[in-house]
Design a protein around this motif. Structure first.
Motif, PDB file in Angstrom:
ATOM      1  N   UNK A 182      -4.341   9.521 -15.652  1.00  0.00           N
ATOM      2  CA  UNK A 182      -5.625   9.928 -16.229  1.00  0.00           C
ATOM      3  C   UNK A 182      -5.639   9.900 -17.744  1.00  0.00           C
ATOM      4  N   UNK A 237     -15.279   2.289   1.866  1.00  0.00           N
ATOM      5  CA  UNK A 237     -14.924   3.397   2.748  1.00  0.00           C
ATOM      6  C   UNK A 237     -15.669   4.670   2.383  1.00  0.00           C
ATOM      7  N   UNK A 261     -13.847   7.761  -6.319  1.00  0.00           N
ATOM      8  CA  UNK A 261     -14.079   6.324  -6.457  1.00  0.00           C
ATOM      9  C   UNK A 261     -15.062   6.046  -7.589  1.00  0.00           C
ATOM     10  N   UNK A 310     -14.440   4.007 -11.057  1.00  0.00           N
ATOM     11  CA  UNK A 310     -15.242   2.846 -11.420  1.00  0.00           C
ATOM     12  C   UNK A 310     -15.918   3.025 -12.777  1.00  0.00           C
ATOM     13  N   UNK A 342     -10.514   1.424  -7.006  1.00  0.00           N
ATOM     14  CA  UNK A 342     -11.749   1.933  -7.603  1.00  0.00           C
ATOM     15  C   UNK A 342     -12.263   0.984  -8.683  1.00  0.00           C
ATOM     16  N   UNK A 343     -12.200  -0.298  -8.407  1.00  0.00           N
ATOM     17  CA  UNK A 343     -12.754  -1.276  -9.334  1.00  0.00           C
ATOM     18  C   UNK A 343     -11.789  -1.708 -10.418  1.00  0.00           C
ATOM     19  N   UNK A 344     -10.588  -1.126 -10.460  1.00  0.00           N
ATOM     20  CA  UNK A 344      -9.644  -1.543 -11.483  1.00  0.00           C
ATOM     21  C   UNK A 344      -8.532  -2.391 -10.887  1.00  0.00           C
ATOM     22  N   UNK A 354      -3.973   4.901 -15.331  1.00  0.00           N
ATOM     23  CA  UNK A 354      -4.950   5.288 -14.316  1.00  0.00           C
ATOM     24  C   UNK A 354      -4.452   6.481 -13.509  1.00  0.00           C
ATOM     25  N   UNK A 367       0.841  -1.207   0.000  1.00  0.00           N
ATOM     26  CA  UNK A 367       0.000   0.000   0.000  1.00  0.00           C
ATOM     27  C   UNK A 367       0.872   1.251   0.000  1.00  0.00           C
ATOM     28  N   UNK A 415      -7.591  -4.208  -6.278  1.00  0.00           N
ATOM     29  CA  UNK A 415      -8.459  -3.282  -6.999  1.00  0.00           C
ATOM     30  C   UNK A 415      -8.305  -1.877  -6.459  1.00  0.00           C
ATOM     31  N   UNK A 435     -15.185   8.804   1.930  1.00  0.00           N
ATOM     32  CA  UNK A 435     -14.062   9.690   1.608  1.00  0.00           C
ATOM     33  C   UNK A 435     -14.501  11.137   1.764  1.00  0.00           C
ATOM     34  N   UNK A 453     -14.856   4.763 -15.204  1.00  0.00           N
ATOM     35  CA  UNK A 453     -13.843   4.663 -16.244  1.00  0.00           C
ATOM     36  C   UNK A 453     -13.547   3.190 -16.570  1.00  0.00           C
ATOM     37  N   UNK A 454     -13.411   2.401 -15.498  1.00  0.00           N
ATOM     38  CA  UNK A 454     -13.147   0.980 -15.710  1.00  0.00           C
ATOM     39  C   UNK A 454     -14.318   0.348 -16.449  1.00  0.00           C
ATOM     40  N   UNK A 491      -4.816   6.765  -0.529  1.00  0.00           N
ATOM     41  CA  UNK A 491      -5.755   5.765   0.001  1.00  0.00           C
ATOM     42  C   UNK A 491      -6.937   6.424   0.696  1.00  0.00           C
ATOM     43  N   UNK A 492      -6.822   7.709   0.989  1.00  0.00           N
ATOM     44  CA  UNK A 492      -7.917   8.423   1.626  1.00  0.00           C
ATOM     45  C   UNK A 492      -9.038   8.779   0.651  1.00  0.00           C
ATOM     46  N   UNK A 493      -8.711   8.774  -0.629  1.00  0.00           N
ATOM     47  CA  UNK A 493      -9.716   9.139  -1.627  1.00  0.00           C
ATOM     48  C   UNK A 493     -10.155   7.956  -2.486  1.00  0.00           C
ATOM     49  N   UNK A 494      -9.314   6.916  -2.512  1.00  0.00           N
ATOM     50  CA  UNK A 494      -9.602   5.775  -3.383  1.00  0.00           C
ATOM     51  C   UNK A 494     -10.074   4.583  -2.569  1.00  0.00           C
ATOM     52  N   UNK A 495     -10.661   3.647  -3.289  1.00  0.00           N
ATOM     53  CA  UNK A 495     -11.188   2.429  -2.669  1.00  0.00           C
ATOM     54  C   UNK A 495     -10.261   1.280  -3.068  1.00  0.00           C
ATOM     55  N   UNK A 496      -9.429   0.861  -2.130  1.00  0.00           N
ATOM     56  CA  UNK A 496      -8.442  -0.177  -2.450  1.00  0.00           C
ATOM     57  C   UNK A 496      -8.857  -1.486  -1.797  1.00  0.00           C
ATOM     58  N   UNK A 497      -8.912  -2.532  -2.586  1.00  0.00           N
ATOM     59  CA  UNK A 497      -9.478  -3.798  -2.132  1.00  0.00           C
ATOM     60  C   UNK A 497      -8.615  -4.975  -2.553  1.00  0.00           C
TER      61      UNK A 497
END
Lengths: 313, 756
Positions: A178, B301, B310, B314, A140-142, A175, A101, A138, B303, B316-317, A111-117
């Motif tokens: 951008x 989470x 987020x 998503x 944000x789903x990627x 990613x 991480x 992942x 934010x 975009x993906x 990591x405070x703004x994104x969703x890491x899984x």
């Protein structure tokens, strides 16, 4: 977390940051292996060094070739030549997830703004006789990385277990930066006197290799090379371990080079469409047999932890 | 009464394994506690991606003392025997008791095991559960040898009561239990202590972890449907996805986003499948347009930007994924509109089974069979054949390559877009059905023809190569195919002679296999010849005679008598094998039919009675008989007639066996002695007049009702006369009369096979 990370501006900056980060965490920052491979895992710094009892920590970029993925440079995401960033630490440290991480933060992912899984994804390489358990990570789903605890390589149980991280650099960088089309991604600093995009560097080669991979590669020659590599691998491993001066030298690495060659030649033949569904398994089995013998040889060498190291084989 | 709290904290546990793991943990630990003598009031298990948790309430504080008596050697036994007994019990001689027994004095040991503290028992139970946990797949990590689903980081194990909490001293390899845990990985890093289950659950919630998966599911579903409702939309229910997503997050945050306008033209199933499989998104439907227009994703989470980054990521993906799907769709449409030739050619290269050829070969067989079946189901033969040829084309489409579960459905879309008749499109979708017991049976005639042809081809093919299901092994799902045939035939009341449909196919398969063996033999001969290649003269001689013999075999004009005999034998053996396999397959179908009808409440002896009738390969006819017989046997007349019939049949059979003749000469009323006998003649004439047309109409129920009317006359007949009369003429006439009863009553089913 140390506040909001500064975003990188180019593909190469992301690579440099990963280098710096993993270097600072104690990894030997290696260079790419000088042969054609399908993935960073094939680098002997991963395949062979994950075997045996000796501790190891390495990070490197590995150019990787997947001939069937060629799209003449036109697809926004697919390339027949791309880069993987690979980290291998043995034994896997207890804080490997946190270290990983940290590397995302280093390349500007907050990591405070994104969703890491961490999403289940077990890894298996039939050509290397290897498997492990882990996740795809992942953001944000990627999928941004593959995270694996090696359980077996070349048919040998991994003791201790190595932790392997693989970043698909282009996708991750697109990613972070951008960018929607890989060829539009800034390769170097966009404000430099000669700003170069990924396309400036690779569009031409993607076109050329796509044509060669799909239409031109001489299949008879590739088949002959495959057989040669297989034979040479066998010859090297069957050679007397004692050389003419009486030194005992098992040649696991030169043999493994032939295994890598065979594997890549198989990929090329596959892209040319000359391998039928039934033959496929047979070819994969032949490469795996080579990989296993190389692994057998490596664990008898000093770097491989000596003959006693591999109780689990 | 202490309570137990156990938390096994690890790296991310695969979502699909969590529900089972909760049950396993509860069972393993509570079973071990009970085994060791503790009791408890209740237990509950929970999971999040990073933890597996068990709480056991109202545990006894210690196990009861256990007393065990063991009988030892006799007092006068050799010293060695006593020593052995002392060793095994761990007692000294003074601690033993001498008791009187039938054969003299015998040593007894009384062993008392003191009760054990709950903590000690819990520690053992937990260690045992961890070491023996039945994960579907487990792993090692670092330098250790412990196995868990992913690296196990900490164990929290507490026994708590009103006076406080104590850590249970569990140690598993390098891990020792404590009283601390962690909250959400990102939102509340750091460890904190807990003192009981309630304290634990409350503190976790403050640390952004919802412990209970059911609560997470509720939150997700509630928030998703509320957000959708606010915009006049509906979330497409998906229980499997909901449970999976709940296993991927500790702190669910629902975010709804729009699908790009470009992609809304894709079939809804494609959108749904792509979003579910790749992104684990829920589909959100606009009830007005019926289209899927938005998606719901569940983040782990909160934010500062309320999920904006987020959601953007998503989206975009998703766009990249749907671009792929759109690319597949458009490319596939191009191939489809060109007649799907590219796919059909491609199927030549796809092996169906190495002994049954390619998918293309399979399709050729199905097409021919579908043509044959078409008139039986009122389908147009040309369209049925066309549908069969195209039905599996989508196997080669890019979309099905990506999403195998869309097979059939894509075939339908592509066939429609390409302008094929709607029946062809429907067959592409429905010829796979019924897929399982819950799946419905297609009814469109063309779909039925192709579906039936597909399944009969599968069964015949695998029977031909001896790949029948055995025991629990049925790798080619042949039981399901057989049930499919049964349901298709019965559901559509199809009248088909299975024997004929199967046997012509079976013969072809057999002939093909024989030809293969033949060519193997030829190859072997050629190999032998080539070894003679060193000697040119011998070689050419051999080659010539070999060529002569094979040529003359192929040419009817040149065949010798030996050749003809050889071919005759070959044909004979092919036909015999085909007949055997056909019969075997038919009895497999009959067995599956019995299972199917038993589930519908029809007894196996009823089915056996109908199976004994001619034309039993016509399943619809067979079931009509069975239904009529089953209904008949439910009536009083039915059961009584059965008795009368059996009586008649027994007397007749015995007489026939004794006399060595069959009494089928027809009874003559002029020899009737009694009224009852004459009444039976009349009744039989009357019944026959009803039964004959009923049988012609296959109205088995009417036929059986007419048979039931014979009950009273038959009973009266047996009451009044003795069949085996002294007078041989009377006896013969009565036996012939019984024969008439047997013949009349045995027209619907073989009643001798009915029990009771």
């Amino acid at each position: 977390m140390t506040g909001k990370p500064v975003s990188p501006r180019s593909f190469q900056e992301i690579i440099l940051r990963l280098m710096t980060y993993w270097g600072s965490k104690g990894c030997a920052v290696l260079q790419p292996y000088d042969m054609e491979v399908g993935a960073g895992t094939f680098h002997p710094a991963t395949t062979l060094r994950s075997l045996g009892s000796k501790p190891w920590a390495a990070a490197y970029v590995q150019p990787s070739r997947r001939p069937t993925d060629g799209r003449y440079g036109e697809n926004p995401n697919r390339l027949q030549h791309y880069y993987q960033y690979q980290v291998l630490i043995k034994p896997s440290p207890p804080d490997l997830q946190a270290l990983y991480l940290g590397s995302l933060e280093a390349i500007g992912i907050d990591a405070g703004l994104h969703d890491i899984r961490f999403v289940e994804d077990d890894w298996e390489s039939p050509t290397l006789g290897a498997w492990g358990l882990g996740w795809e990570v992942w953001c944000d789903g990627m999928e941004v990385s593959q995270f694996t605890y090696f359980q077996q390589v070349g048919g040998h149980d991994c003791r201790p277990v190595s932790g392997e991280l693989t970043y698909g650099l282009e996708r991750l960088a697109m990613y972070v930066l951008g960018v929607d089309h890989v060829m539009d991604m800034p390769y170097n600093d966009p404000d430099s006197p000669t700003p170069l995009s990924y396309g400036d560097v690779f569009r031409q080669t993607e076109r050329e290799y796509s044509r060669w991979n799909f239409d031109q590669a001489d299949t008879a020659m590739l088949l002959a090379h495959f057989e040669d590599a297989e034979k040479e691998c066998d010859r090297i491993l069957s050679a007397d371990p004692v050389d003419k001066a009486g030194r005992e030298i098992v040649m696991a690495h030169p043999a493994y080079d032939q295994c890598i060659k065979a594997s890549h030649l198989f990929n090329l033949l596959d892209a040319r469409g000359v391998i039928s569904v039934t033959e496929r398994q047979a070819y994969i089995g032949r490469v795996r047999a080579l990989a296993k013998r190389c692994a057998d040889a490596f664990v008898t060498t000093e770097a491989g932890g000596g003959t006693l190291a591999d109780a689990g084989a | 009464m202490p309570d137990l709290l156990l938390e096994l904290f690890s790296e991310e546990i695969p979502a699909r394994m969590q529900a089972r793991a909760r049950e396993d943990l509860k069972k393993l630990v509570t079973d071990a506690l009970v085994e060791a003598g503790l009791t408890y009031a209740s237990a509950g298990a929970f999971s999040t991606p990073r933890r597996l948790v068990l709480t056991v309430q109202g545990l006894t504080a210690e196990s009861p003392m256990q007393r065990e008596e063991r009988k030892g050697p006799k007092a006068d036994a050799p010293a060695a025997a006593l020593e052995g007994f002392l060793r095994s019990t761990g007692l000294s001689r003074e601690q033993l008791e001498l008791r009187d027994d039938k054969k003299g004095q015998v040593y007894f040991a009384v062993l008392e095991k003191p009760g054990r503290k709950a903590a000690e028992i819990v520690a053992e139970a937990v260690e045992g559960a961890i070491r023996g946990f039945p994960w579907p797949k487990s792993m090692r990590w670092g330098s250790g040898s412990l196995r868990w689903v992913r690296p196990l980081h900490s164990i929290l194990c507490l026994l708590s009561d009103e006076s406080g909490a104590e850590v249970v001293p569990v140690t598993v390899d390098h891990l020792s239990a404590g009283n601390t845990t962690e909250g959400h990985r990102f939102m509340a890093p750091g460890r904190f202590p807990v003192s009981s289950f309630d304290d634990y659950a409350a503190k976790l919630k403050r640390a952004f972890v919802v412990l209970d998966a059911a609560e997470r599911e509720q939150t997700i579903w509630h928030d998703a449907t509320t957000q959708a409702f606010a915009q006049g939309l509906e979330v497409v229910p998906d229980a499997g996805l909901l449970s999976e997503v709940a296993g991927l997050v500790e702190w669910p945050v629902v975010l709804m986003g729009a699908i790009g306008e470009d992609f809304l033209g894709l079939p809804p199933e494609v959108l749904q499948t792509s979003m579910r499989e790749h992104q684990k998104f829920f589909s959100v439907k606009n009830p007005k347009s019926g289209r899927i227009e938005k998606f719901v994703t569940v983040a782990n989470r909160e934010t500062a930007d309320h999920g904006e980054t987020i959601l953007k990521g998503n989206q975009k993906v998703l766009s990249a994924r749907l671009s792929d799907a759109k690319f597949f769709w458009e490319n596939d449409l191009r191939v489809a509109k060109a007649g799907m030739g590219e796919w059909l050619d491609g199927l030549k290269a796809v092996t169906f089974h190495n002994k049954l050829g390619s998918q293309h070969d399979r399709i050729e067989r199905i097409a021919a069979l579908a043509r044959e079946i078409a008139p039986l189901v009122d389908a147009d033969a040309d369209i049925a054949e066309q549908a069969a040829r195209l039905a599996k084309a989508d196997l080669r489409s890019a979309m099905v390559g990506e999403f195998p579960e869309l097979q059939g459905l894509m075939g339908m879309y592509y066939a429609r877009e390409a302008g094929f008749p709607d029946a062809v499109a429907l067959a592409a979708r429905d010829h796979w059905r019924p897929k399982g017991e819950g799946d419905s049976v297609p009814t469109d005639p063309v779909s039925v023809a192709v579906a039936l042809a597909d399944k009969i081809d599968t069964l015949t093919g695998f029977w031909a190569i001896d790949e029948k299901p055995t025991g629990s092994k049925d790798p080619y799902a042949l039981r399901r195919a057989a049930l499919g045939v049964i349901r298709l035939v019965l559901g559509n009341r199809i009248r088909a002679e299975m024997q004929a449909l199967v046997s012509s196919r079976m013969t072809k398969h057999e002939a093909k296999q024989a030809a293969q063996q033949w060519s193997d033999v030829n190859q072997a001969i050629a190999d032998v010849l080539s070894t003679a290649a060193g000697n040119e003269e011998v070689f050419s001689l051999l080659l010539k005679s070999y060529a002569d013999s094979t040529e003359s075999l192929a040419n009817p004009d040149k065949r010798t008598r030996e050749h003809e005999e050889l071919l005759g034998e070959l044909r004979e053996s092919i036909e015999t094998a085909a007949r055997t396999k056909t019969n075997d397959l038919l009895s497999f179908l009959h067995d599956r039919l019995k299972v199917y009808l038993r589930d519908q409440g029809i007894r196996h002896d009823v089915i056996d009675a109908c199976l004994a009738m001619p034309g039993n390969d016509d399943l619809t006819l067979l079931v009509k008989r069975a239904e009529a017989l089953a209904g008949f046997l439910k009536t009083d007349d039915g059961t009584n007639l059965l008795q009368g019939f059996k009586r008649a049949n027994n007397i007749l059979s015995q007489a026939e066996a004794k006399d060595g003749v069959e009494y089928s000469f027809g009874a003559d009323e002029k020899f009737a002695e009694t009224d009852a006998e004459r009444a039976l003649f009349t009744a039989l004439d009357g019944a026959e007049a009803v039964i004959r047309p009923a049988m012609r109409e296959e109205d088995f129920a009417a036929a059986m009702t007419a048979m039931a009317s014979l009950r009273a006359p038959i009973d009266a007949f047996f009451e009044a006369v003795q069949v085996n009369a002294e007078n041989p003429i009377l006896r013969r006439n009565r036996l012939n009369l019984l024969h008439r009863i047997r013949a009349i009553c045995g027209q619907v089913a073989d009643l001798t096979k009915v029990e009771g």
